[in-house]
Scaffold this active site. Structure first.
Site, PDB file in Angstrom:
ATOM      1  N   HIS A 124       0.850  -1.182   0.000  1.00  0.00           N
ATOM      2  CA  HIS A 124       0.000   0.000   0.000  1.00  0.00           C
ATOM      3  C   HIS A 124       0.892   1.240   0.000  1.00  0.00           C
ATOM      4  CE1 HIS A 124      -3.957  -1.853   0.640  1.00  0.00           C
ATOM      5  NE2 HIS A 124      -3.247  -2.822   1.200  1.00  0.00           N
ATOM      6  N   THR A 176      13.538  -9.844   2.421  1.00  0.00           N
ATOM      7  CA  THR A 176      13.386  -8.511   1.840  1.00  0.00           C
ATOM      8  C   THR A 176      14.267  -8.305   0.614  1.00  0.00           C
ATOM      9  OG1 THR A 176      15.092  -7.615   3.319  1.00  0.00           O
ATOM     10  CG2 THR A 176      12.804  -7.496   4.084  1.00  0.00           C
ATOM     11  N   LYS A 194      24.309 -19.883   5.088  1.00  0.00           N
ATOM     12  CA  LYS A 194      25.394 -20.677   4.482  1.00  0.00           C
ATOM     13  C   LYS A 194      25.008 -21.048   3.051  1.00  0.00           C
ATOM     14  CE  LYS A 194      23.972 -25.317   5.911  1.00  0.00           C
ATOM     15  NZ  LYS A 194      24.416 -26.567   6.536  1.00  0.00           N
TER      16      LYS A 194
END
Length: 197
Positions: A124, A176, A194
């Site tokens: 939004h 992210t 890893k």
């Protein structure tokens, strides 16, 4: 008339798009109206041997694509939403209990999504302080989950992320940024733990 040209015509005419959206989507519930959902078997693509459990909420209006590959499963109480972008799920892929997938999203073959995962390519807009957030519209950025990926329970995959093949996202991670192939990531925000060799 092809679906792409219809989409282009709707994009070029905001009034027509608003009218079509009114007849297709329940404006309060923000999901396809009952009479549209009756026609879902005609506009959704479901591969041979695929299963969508009865309790799944399929918010899939016909103006964007939904495709589920062969022998893939969407488990109980998941929510699939292609109202703002296509949702494409490959072959032999499992979408776990209580997952939420909001397009545009492309999920590859042999992907395992555990329970309670959110994969949302929608945000939004909120930058204009003179307007309420619900007046500012949305933005989308496609999520791509490549083949042979395992995502642990309660992970969140945010807009614009690409998860490379043969990668693992640990339970509870918030992804992210892009995840390279053959990598284990975890944490909030997710970081590389890893390489998988």
């Amino acid at each position: 008339m092809k679906k792409e040209s219809i989409k282009q015509n709707l994009k070029n005419s905001p009034r027509l798009k608003k009218l079509v959206d009114f007849f297709v989507m329940n404006q309060t519930e923000t999901r396809p109206r009952c009479y549209i959902r009756l026609f879902a078997p005609f506009y959704q693509h479901r591969g041979k041997g695929s299963v969508i459990h009865r309790s799944v909420r399929m918010d899939t209006p016909p103006y964007n694509s939904f495709s589920l590959g062969k022998k893939s499963v969407v488990e109980s109480f998941a929510c699939i939403n292609n109202a703002v972008g296509d949702v494409i799920i490959g072959d032999y892929t499992r979408v776990g209990l209580h997952n939420t997938i909001i397009g545009p999203v492309s999920i590859g073959n042999h992907v395992n999504l555990a329970q309670g995962i959110t994969v949302s390519a929608l945000n939004h807009n909120f930058s204009d302080t003179t307007k309420r957030i619900d007046e500012q519209g949305i933005s989308t950025s496609q999520i791509i989950i490549e083949d042979d990926v395992w995502i642990g329970a309660n992970a969140v995959i945010l807009a614009g992320v690409r998860i490379g093949s043969h990668s693992v996202v640990a339970a509870g991670a918030v992804v992210t940024h892009d995840v390279p192939p053959n990598t284990l990531v975890g944490g909030v925000p997710a970081k590389i733990i890893k390489a998988i060799k």
